[in-house]
Design a protein around this motif. Structure first.
Motif, PDB file in Angstrom:
ATOM      1  N   ALA A 257       0.830  -1.205   0.000  1.00 44.19           N
ATOM      2  CA  ALA A 257       0.000   0.000   0.000  1.00 44.19           C
ATOM      3  C   ALA A 257       0.867   1.257   0.000  1.00 44.19           C
ATOM      4  N   VAL A 258       1.952   1.228   0.762  1.00 45.91           N
ATOM      5  CA  VAL A 258       2.869   2.367   0.809  1.00 45.91           C
ATOM      6  C   VAL A 258       3.515   2.579  -0.557  1.00 45.91           C
ATOM      7  N   ARG A 259       3.938   1.487  -1.198  1.00 50.95           N
ATOM      8  CA  ARG A 259       4.554   1.589  -2.526  1.00 50.95           C
ATOM      9  C   ARG A 259       3.557   2.124  -3.548  1.00 50.95           C
ATOM     10  N   THR A 260       2.318   1.650  -3.459  1.00 53.40           N
ATOM     11  CA  THR A 260       1.283   2.088  -4.392  1.00 53.40           C
ATOM     12  C   THR A 260       1.016   3.580  -4.223  1.00 53.40           C
TER      13      THR A 260
ATOM     14  N   THR B  99      -4.226  -0.005 -10.942  1.00 55.78           N
ATOM     15  CA  THR B  99      -5.554   0.103 -11.524  1.00 55.78           C
ATOM     16  C   THR B  99      -6.244   1.391 -11.071  1.00 55.78           C
ATOM     17  N   SER B 100      -7.281   1.774 -11.799  1.00 56.10           N
ATOM     18  CA  SER B 100      -8.068   2.951 -11.400  1.00 56.10           C
ATOM     19  C   SER B 100      -8.703   2.730 -10.037  1.00 56.10           C
ATOM     20  N   GLY B 101      -9.072   1.486  -9.776  1.00 57.46           N
ATOM     21  CA  GLY B 101      -9.661   1.166  -8.479  1.00 57.46           C
ATOM     22  C   GLY B 101      -8.689   1.414  -7.338  1.00 57.46           C
ATOM     23  N   ALA B 102      -7.429   1.064  -7.573  1.00 57.38           N
ATOM     24  CA  ALA B 102      -6.410   1.295  -6.549  1.00 57.38           C
ATOM     25  C   ALA B 102      -6.198   2.783  -6.319  1.00 57.38           C
ATOM     26  N   LEU B 103      -6.234   3.552  -7.408  1.00 58.89           N
ATOM     27  CA  LEU B 103      -6.084   5.005  -7.263  1.00 58.89           C
ATOM     28  C   LEU B 103      -7.203   5.576  -6.400  1.00 58.89           C
ATOM     29  N   HIS B 104      -8.439   5.195  -6.709  1.00 61.00           N
ATOM     30  CA  HIS B 104      -9.593   5.741  -5.978  1.00 61.00           C
ATOM     31  C   HIS B 104      -9.671   5.207  -4.548  1.00 61.00           C
ATOM     32  N   PHE B 105      -9.047   4.084  -4.302  1.00 62.32           N
ATOM     33  CA  PHE B 105      -8.996   3.571  -2.927  1.00 62.32           C
ATOM     34  C   PHE B 105      -8.144   4.496  -2.072  1.00 62.32           C
ATOM     35  N   HIS B 106      -7.015   4.940  -2.617  1.00 65.63           N
ATOM     36  CA  HIS B 106      -6.112   5.813  -1.872  1.00 65.63           C
ATOM     37  C   HIS B 106      -6.537   7.272  -1.944  1.00 65.63           C
TER      38      HIS B 106
ATOM     39  N   THR C  57     -10.794  11.414  -4.932  1.00 69.42           N
ATOM     40  CA  THR C  57     -11.038  12.472  -5.916  1.00 69.42           C
ATOM     41  C   THR C  57      -9.708  13.024  -6.430  1.00 69.42           C
ATOM     42  N   LYS C  58      -9.790  13.739  -7.552  1.00 63.59           N
ATOM     43  CA  LYS C  58      -8.594  14.387  -8.081  1.00 63.59           C
ATOM     44  C   LYS C  58      -8.090  15.447  -7.103  1.00 63.59           C
ATOM     45  N   ALA C  59      -9.022  16.153  -6.463  1.00 60.58           N
ATOM     46  CA  ALA C  59      -8.635  17.176  -5.485  1.00 60.58           C
ATOM     47  C   ALA C  59      -7.869  16.557  -4.319  1.00 60.58           C
ATOM     48  N   ALA C  60      -8.283  15.378  -3.887  1.00 59.90           N
ATOM     49  CA  ALA C  60      -7.592  14.694  -2.789  1.00 59.90           C
ATOM     50  C   ALA C  60      -6.179  14.305  -3.208  1.00 59.90           C
ATOM     51  N   LEU C  61      -6.032  13.897  -4.458  1.00 56.17           N
ATOM     52  CA  LEU C  61      -4.714  13.529  -4.981  1.00 56.17           C
ATOM     53  C   LEU C  61      -3.815  14.762  -5.069  1.00 56.17           C
ATOM     54  N   ALA C  62      -4.373  15.862  -5.569  1.00 53.60           N
ATOM     55  CA  ALA C  62      -3.605  17.102  -5.665  1.00 53.60           C
ATOM     56  C   ALA C  62      -3.202  17.595  -4.276  1.00 53.60           C
ATOM     57  N   SER C  63      -4.107  17.463  -3.331  1.00 58.67           N
ATOM     58  CA  SER C  63      -3.818  17.881  -1.954  1.00 58.67           C
ATOM     59  C   SER C  63      -2.681  17.053  -1.365  1.00 58.67           C
ATOM     60  N   ALA C  64      -2.667  15.761  -1.672  1.00 59.21           N
ATOM     61  CA  ALA C  64      -1.599  14.881  -1.177  1.00 59.21           C
ATOM     62  C   ALA C  64      -0.250  15.259  -1.796  1.00 59.21           C
ATOM     63  N   VAL C  65      -0.265  15.611  -3.079  1.00 57.34           N
ATOM     64  CA  VAL C  65       0.965  16.053  -3.743  1.00 57.34           C
ATOM     65  C   VAL C  65       1.454  17.346  -3.092  1.00 57.34           C
ATOM     66  N   MET C  66       0.527  18.257  -2.825  1.00 56.48           N
ATOM     67  CA  MET C  66       0.881  19.530  -2.208  1.00 56.48           C
ATOM     68  C   MET C  66       1.453  19.321  -0.806  1.00 56.48           C
ATOM     69  N   THR C  67       0.845  18.427  -0.044  1.00 58.77           N
ATOM     70  CA  THR C  67       1.335  18.137   1.308  1.00 58.77           C
ATOM     71  C   THR C  67       2.738  17.552   1.266  1.00 58.77           C
ATOM     72  N   ALA C  68       2.972  16.643   0.317  1.00 57.38           N
ATOM     73  CA  ALA C  68       4.301  16.044   0.164  1.00 57.38           C
ATOM     74  C   ALA C  68       5.324  17.089  -0.256  1.00 57.38           C
TER      75      ALA C  68
END
Length: 204
Positions: A7-10, A42-49, A52-63
């Motif tokens: 999960a961490v690697r993904t 997979t797309s499913g794995a992306l949406h599991f972590h 939303t796209k906003a959540a992904l962008a927020s995670a990139v910003m936090t990192a």
């Protein structure tokens, strides 16, 4: 344990792929399908972590914000002398190099200036602005700045130049080179420093 490590690697792969996608295409055009493919999941794995796209962008910003903070800490530990003003120069050099090599950090700055990115997701530029302002205030209180130097105006000039170098560097890497940073600080330091003893425009 194996599942947690996977999960961490993904998550790490998704953050890297998302950073690359956001930085190259912009927030709006970036495709979640392309991001998942480039991450090898997979797309499913992306949406599991990241639901939303906003959540992904927020995670990139936090990192990206975390990496900026760690960069400042590394410069503080490595610096032997020079005080707050030399630290400002050193971080400028380090940040310019990172903008060329660190996709996540670069994407954080790109997203922060992307008008299509949802409000509340940004923050890296604001973090940098706050640090530059506080560092120049420390330099002023320590007597490192020439008398009468307008600290707020200098902070704005340094911040605007740093962000400008980053934006220009997307098309021409020479804008985020050590040579460019050294030339910039060689111009700025004589105008603001109370004394050049121990200061290096090339970084310490």
């Amino acid at each position: 344990m194996v599942k947690q490590e996977r999960a961490v690697r993904t998550r790490k792969a998704l953050l890297t792929a998302a950073a690359d996608g956001f930085s190259r295409a912009g927030y709006g055009p970036a495709s979640l399908l392309d991001i998942s493919r480039n991450a090898g999941v997979t797309s499913g794995a992306l949406h599991f972590h990241f639901p939303t796209k906003a959540a992904l962008a927020s995670a990139v910003m936090t990192a990206a914000a975390r990496r900026l903070h760690e960069m400042v800490e590394r410069c503080e530990m490595r610096m032997r002398s020079g005080g707050a003003l030399q630290l400002l120069v050193d971080v400028g050099h380090e940040l310019a190099l990172a903008m060329r090599e660190d996709t996540v950090l670069r994407a954080g700055f790109d997203l922060d200036g992307d008008p299509g990115c949802p409000k509340g997701v940004g923050g890296v530029r604001h973090l940098l602005w706050g640090w530059i302002s506080a560092t120049l205030e420390k330099a002023d209180k320590a007597g490192e700045l020439r008398q009468g130097v307008p600290v707020d105006q200098v902070a704005r000039a340094v911040f605007a130049s740093t962000v400008g170098f980053q934006m220009l560097g997307r098309q021409d890497p020479t804008w985020v080179s050590r040579r460019m940073q050294t030339r910039f600080w060689s111009l700025v330091l004589p105008q603001i420093a109370a004394g050049r003893r121990g200061l290096s425009a090339a970084g310490s």
